[in-house]
Design a protein around this motif. Structure first.
Motif, mmCIF file in Angstrom:
data_model
loop_
_atom_site.group_PDB
_atom_site.id
_atom_site.type_symbol
_atom_site.label_atom_id
_atom_site.label_comp_id
_atom_site.label_asym_id
_atom_site.label_seq_id
_atom_site.Cartn_x
_atom_site.Cartn_y
_atom_site.Cartn_z
ATOM 1 N N PHE A 91 0.751 -1.360 0.007
ATOM 2 C CA PHE A 91 0.056 -0.015 -0.037
ATOM 3 C C PHE A 91 0.924 1.389 0.077
ATOM 4 N N MET A 92 2.136 1.224 0.512
ATOM 5 C CA MET A 92 2.977 2.448 0.483
ATOM 6 C C MET A 92 3.301 2.544 -0.927
ATOM 7 N N THR A 93 3.733 1.665 -1.696
ATOM 8 C CA THR A 93 3.865 1.741 -3.107
ATOM 9 C C THR A 93 2.897 2.171 -3.989
ATOM 10 N N ILE A 94 1.797 1.982 -3.517
ATOM 11 C CA ILE A 94 0.317 2.418 -4.174
ATOM 12 C C ILE A 94 0.338 3.957 -3.848
ATOM 13 N N PHE A 95 0.263 4.302 -2.651
ATOM 14 C CA PHE A 95 0.188 5.422 -2.264
ATOM 15 C C PHE A 95 1.330 6.457 -2.978
ATOM 16 N N PHE A 96 2.475 5.925 -2.847
ATOM 17 C CA PHE A 96 3.700 6.416 -3.349
ATOM 18 C C PHE A 96 3.539 6.842 -4.790
ATOM 19 N N ALA A 97 2.989 6.031 -5.655
ATOM 20 C CA ALA A 97 2.869 5.897 -7.044
ATOM 21 C C ALA A 97 1.915 7.212 -7.295
ATOM 22 N N ALA A 98 0.754 7.067 -6.635
ATOM 23 C CA ALA A 98 -0.441 7.982 -6.738
ATOM 24 C C ALA A 98 -0.095 9.404 -6.450
ATOM 25 N N ILE A 99 0.526 9.566 -5.397
ATOM 26 C CA ILE A 99 0.874 10.896 -4.914
ATOM 27 C C ILE A 99 2.150 11.523 -5.882
ATOM 28 N N SER A 100 3.162 10.610 -6.284
ATOM 29 C CA SER A 100 4.202 11.014 -7.023
ATOM 30 C C SER A 100 3.795 11.717 -8.333
ATOM 31 N N TYR A 101 2.761 10.844 -8.895
ATOM 32 C CA TYR A 101 2.140 11.293 -10.245
ATOM 33 C C TYR A 101 1.351 12.480 -10.112
ATOM 34 N N GLY A 102 0.531 12.579 -9.035
ATOM 35 C CA GLY A 102 -0.215 13.498 -9.116
ATOM 36 C C GLY A 102 0.643 15.145 -8.694
ATOM 37 N N ILE A 103 1.723 14.983 -8.001
ATOM 38 C CA ILE A 103 2.610 16.104 -7.943
ATOM 39 C C ILE A 103 3.274 16.337 -9.136
ATOM 40 N N HIS A 104 3.612 15.266 -9.856
ATOM 41 C CA HIS A 104 4.317 15.313 -11.139
ATOM 42 C C HIS A 104 3.289 16.254 -12.201
ATOM 43 N N PRO A 143 13.115 9.349 -2.377
ATOM 44 C CA PRO A 143 11.958 9.492 -1.543
ATOM 45 C C PRO A 143 11.313 8.272 -1.236
ATOM 46 N N PHE A 144 11.221 7.431 -2.163
ATOM 47 C CA PHE A 144 10.729 5.885 -2.003
ATOM 48 C C PHE A 144 11.284 5.231 -0.808
ATOM 49 N N MET A 145 12.829 5.463 -0.861
ATOM 50 C CA MET A 145 13.505 4.588 0.064
ATOM 51 C C MET A 145 13.683 5.434 1.375
ATOM 52 N N ILE A 146 13.438 6.703 1.488
ATOM 53 C CA ILE A 146 13.441 7.377 2.496
ATOM 54 C C ILE A 146 11.956 7.068 3.441
ATOM 55 N N VAL A 147 10.788 6.952 2.580
ATOM 56 C CA VAL A 147 9.647 6.616 3.074
ATOM 57 C C VAL A 147 9.724 5.126 3.736
ATOM 58 N N LEU A 148 10.269 4.277 3.153
ATOM 59 C CA LEU A 148 10.418 2.870 3.256
ATOM 60 C C LEU A 148 11.216 2.879 4.504
ATOM 61 N N MET A 149 12.350 3.790 4.650
ATOM 62 C CA MET A 149 13.099 3.555 5.843
ATOM 63 C C MET A 149 12.426 4.141 7.079
ATOM 64 N N SER A 150 11.683 5.350 6.928
ATOM 65 C CA SER A 150 10.849 5.917 8.063
ATOM 66 C C SER A 150 9.933 4.987 8.512
ATOM 67 N N LEU A 151 8.939 4.501 7.705
ATOM 68 C CA LEU A 151 7.990 3.417 8.313
ATOM 69 C C LEU A 151 8.403 2.136 8.894
ATOM 70 N N THR A 152 9.879 1.932 8.544
ATOM 71 C CA THR A 152 10.381 0.501 9.098
ATOM 72 C C THR A 152 10.901 0.890 10.464
ATOM 73 N N GLU A 153 11.627 2.298 10.447
ATOM 74 C CA GLU A 153 12.317 2.443 11.867
ATOM 75 C C GLU A 153 11.362 3.404 12.686
ATOM 76 N N GLY A 154 10.467 3.938 12.143
ATOM 77 C CA GLY A 154 9.734 5.014 13.175
ATOM 78 C C GLY A 154 9.045 4.059 14.074
ATOM 79 N N PHE A 155 8.623 4.590 15.255
ATOM 80 C CA PHE A 155 7.984 4.025 16.384
ATOM 81 C C PHE A 155 6.860 4.518 17.007
ATOM 82 N N SER A 156 6.593 5.982 16.313
ATOM 83 C CA SER A 156 5.440 6.453 16.617
ATOM 84 C C SER A 156 5.170 7.430 15.272
#
Length: 185
Positions: free
Chosen positions: A73-86, A103-116
């Motif tokens: 779902f992160m990939t789907i959100f990322f593709a939709a928002i990136s295309y909309g921004i584009h 930005p994709f890797m930053i989102v993936l890193m923040s979701l896996t390492e973020g605790f709140s």
């Protein structure tokens, strides 16, 4: 929270620690002011995708016990928002490989390492800022090496790679166990 910002701004930088985007950083051709639009675009994309995915994971997937599927779902959100921004900004040809991998890797890193929720957003902002701070550092190295390029005849890409390696050693070198005097017997 200040520890999170400093850690992901300097020590946990996605470009230095994981190597994501180093080729893009070392082969930059634009001036640093041209990257202001890219910084704002990356900040908006990463914060919006990570917050939407975190809230979906926290309030829907965790309660259903299927939180392992959040990258889909992160990939789907990322593709939709990136295309909309584009489409909104009307940048050049829409290409996921060039402008959107960091930005994709930053989102993936923040979701896996973020605790709140707050830590996830802070990791996103710090990750984007660390990437573009590294671009400023490489740009400063490039202008410095242009002065010496006529005399030395060295390859500028090699010198930039060497300068990035020195920065990497300077940031992570203090963490070596042999520098800790308490461990020496």
């Amino acid at each position: 929270m200040l520890e999170i910002i400093f850690f992901y701004l300097f020590f946990g930088s996605i470009a230095l620690y994981y190597g994501v985007g180093l080729k893009k950083i070392l082969t930059i051709r634009k001036t640093p002011l041209c990257y202001l639009k890219d910084v704002l675009k990356s900040l908006f994309i990463t914060v919006s995708v990570s917050s939407a995915t975190f809230l979906l994971e926290e309030y829907v997937f965790a309660r259903l016990g299927i939180s392992e599927i959040y990258p889909f779902f992160m990939t789907i959100f990322f593709a939709a928002i990136s295309y909309g921004i584009h489409r909104l900004i009307k940048t050049r040809v829409f290409d996921f490989t060039e402008d959107y991998i960091v930005p994709f890797m930053i989102v993936l890193m923040s979701l896996t390492e973020g605790f709140s929720f707050l830590s996830t957003i802070l990791i996103c902002v710090s990750g984007v800022l660390s990437f573009y701070l590294l671009i400023l550092f490489v740009f400063a190295l490039r202008t410095r090496f242009k002065i010496y390029q006529k005399d030395a005849g060295e390859q500028p890409f090699f010198m930039l790679l060497l300068g990035t390696a020195v920065l990497f050693i300077a940031i992570y070198g203090f963490n070596a166990s042999w520098l800790n005097l308490g461990l020496i017997l």
